[in-house]
Design a protein around this motif. Structure first.
Motif: not given
Length: 115
Positions: A9-15, A82-86, A109-115
């Protein structure tokens, strides 16, 4: 008994993309279906994807075409690509494993998607 340990898990930008892993130990020969749920703040836990011991898969409509579940029985590990995350994919993701008599859960596990 089966024990599950998640990672990825982790922090990822949208897309962006992430891959979650869930490693099983213990009585792994007793595992049938495996899969992933997620729970966002203030929402109920929902099924994301599942995979049978034979490799059949099913997905939530919200992730079809973007997420792929797989398992490596030799490594006793399942994956969620997980692709194209929103931003709406932001949640705690939990893996699970079904045996004949019980369901075992990972720690989340934390998944955070930033806009």
């Amino acid at each position: 008994q089966v024990h599950l340990v998640e990672s990825g898990g982790g922090l990822v930008q949208a897309g962006g993309s992430l891959r979650l892993s869930c490693a099983a130990s213990g009585s792994t020969a007793s595992i049938n279906a495996m899969g992933w749920y997620r729970q966002a703040p203030g929402k109920q836990r929902e099924l994301v994807a599942a995979i049978s011991s034979g490799g059949s898969t099913n997905y939530a409509d919200s992730v079809k075409g973007r997420f792929t579940i797989s398992r490596d029985n030799a490594k006793n590990t399942e994956y969620l690509q997980m692709n194209s995350l929103k931003p709406q994919d932001t949640a705690v993701y939990y893996c699970y494993a079904d045996t004949r008599y019980s369901t075992t859960w990972g720690q989340g596990t934390q998944v955070t998607v930033s806009s």
